[in-house]
Motif scaffolding. Sequence first.
Motif, PDB file in Angstrom:
ATOM      1  N   ARG A   1       0.909  -1.111   0.078  1.00  0.00           N
ATOM      2  CA  ARG A   1      -0.094  -0.084  -0.006  1.00  0.00           C
ATOM      3  C   ARG A   1       0.820   1.177  -0.021  1.00  0.00           C
ATOM      4  NH1 ARG A   1      -0.042  -1.701   5.281  1.00  0.00           N
ATOM      5  NH2 ARG A   1       0.430  -0.224   6.890  1.00  0.00           N
TER       6      ARG A   1
ATOM      7  N   SER B   1       0.975   5.250   1.438  1.00  0.00           N
ATOM      8  CA  SER B   1       0.285   6.367   2.279  1.00  0.00           C
ATOM      9  C   SER B   1       0.506   7.776   1.467  1.00  0.00           C
ATOM     10  CB  SER B   1       0.550   6.210   3.422  1.00  0.00           C
ATOM     11  OG  SER B   1       1.949   6.150   3.837  1.00  0.00           O
TER      12      SER B   1
ATOM     13  N   ASP C   1      -4.188   9.947   0.661  1.00  0.00           N
ATOM     14  CA  ASP C   1      -5.656  10.024   1.022  1.00  0.00           C
ATOM     15  C   ASP C   1      -5.980  11.251   1.205  1.00  0.00           C
ATOM     16  OD1 ASP C   1      -7.747   9.227   2.414  1.00  0.00           O
ATOM     17  OD2 ASP C   1      -6.894   9.498   4.670  1.00  0.00           O
TER      18      ASP C   1
ATOM     19  N   ASP D   1      -5.149   4.744   1.900  1.00  0.00           N
ATOM     20  CA  ASP D   1      -3.963   4.257   1.159  1.00  0.00           C
ATOM     21  C   ASP D   1      -4.327   3.798  -0.256  1.00  0.00           C
ATOM     22  OD1 ASP D   1      -2.584   4.885   3.404  1.00  0.00           O
ATOM     23  OD2 ASP D   1      -2.270   3.036   4.011  1.00  0.00           O
TER      24      ASP D   1
ATOM     25  N   TYR E   1       5.607  10.165   0.297  1.00  0.00           N
ATOM     26  CA  TYR E   1       4.757   9.078   0.080  1.00  0.00           C
ATOM     27  C   TYR E   1       5.486   7.829   0.703  1.00  0.00           C
ATOM     28  CZ  TYR E   1       3.726  12.606  -3.431  1.00  0.00           C
ATOM     29  OH  TYR E   1       3.343  13.922  -3.767  1.00  0.00           O
TER      30      TYR E   1
END
Length: 299
Positions: free
Chosen positions: A177, A179, A182, A201, A222
């Motif tokens: 994933r 992050s 969002d 995510d 990121y």
Amino acid sequence: MRMMCHAGTVTTSGDIDGVRHGSVHGLDAIVVETPHSTAAISVFGGQVLSFTPAGAGEDVLWVSPLVKSPPTPIRGGIPVCWPYFAREGQGRDVPSHGYARTARWALIAGGRTDSGDCELEFAPEGLDHLRLELRMTVRVGATLEHGLHTHNPGAEPVSMTEAFHNYFRVSDVSSVRVSGLDGLSYLDQFDDMRSHPQHGDWMLPREDGRSDRVYPGAGGVYRIVDPGLRRAIEVSVRGGRSAVVWNPGEDGAAGMTDVGPHWRDFVCVEAANVGPDVVEVPAGADHSLWQTISVTTIE
């Protein structure tokens, strides 16, 4: 435009401790060894092909085992997309992702820092016909610092787009994933560049198993969390307003002779100025895109 290294400058890689010419993935490269990590930068395309922090085991970057020989662009590492991304703002008669990734690059300066990091400066050859000038900084240490420096020597402003097209090695793209995205909106290349909201995510979409998303106005930090390799890769960006997350998926990769069955082994999380985030470089001015790549262990 001139970049001065922290420990002075030299003219050839042979003058810098721990820097040599070598072959990586069958490509002519500048190989760098420091107390903190190793790295390699391809002479063709100026692409960082490898970055492995000490004790990390797996390379942070992915290069296709089916990589083609020059002059075909290298699939993997960190392609330099400049002075445009894809064919944004261009006609169909120009190479995709610009001229820098198929140019030959020269090492023009370098030096060591007190901590043992190595900082190198590169310049592409044969791009004198363009309205902009380009230099690149690669600093290899506990992190990889990467700078793309554009200078406009002319009397008029020039618009451009750009990206570090990072290919990160992962255990399985369907289980990682990303992050830091969002709450943003993304433009979906697979949906005629329509805008959609990002909830939570990024994960590889289950419905079609592929991703080609541009996130305008992104935050610049990121994190790729990979439980399979028990590590997180963080990309921290300065001077870049866009993020791009790409993987062709199984069906798309089947039509790519330099990806094929290896599509699960990478995800592209790119530091960029693309889509609506066009950069205008004023006459006589400079613009820099920076990224810092770091790795931490996770349980």
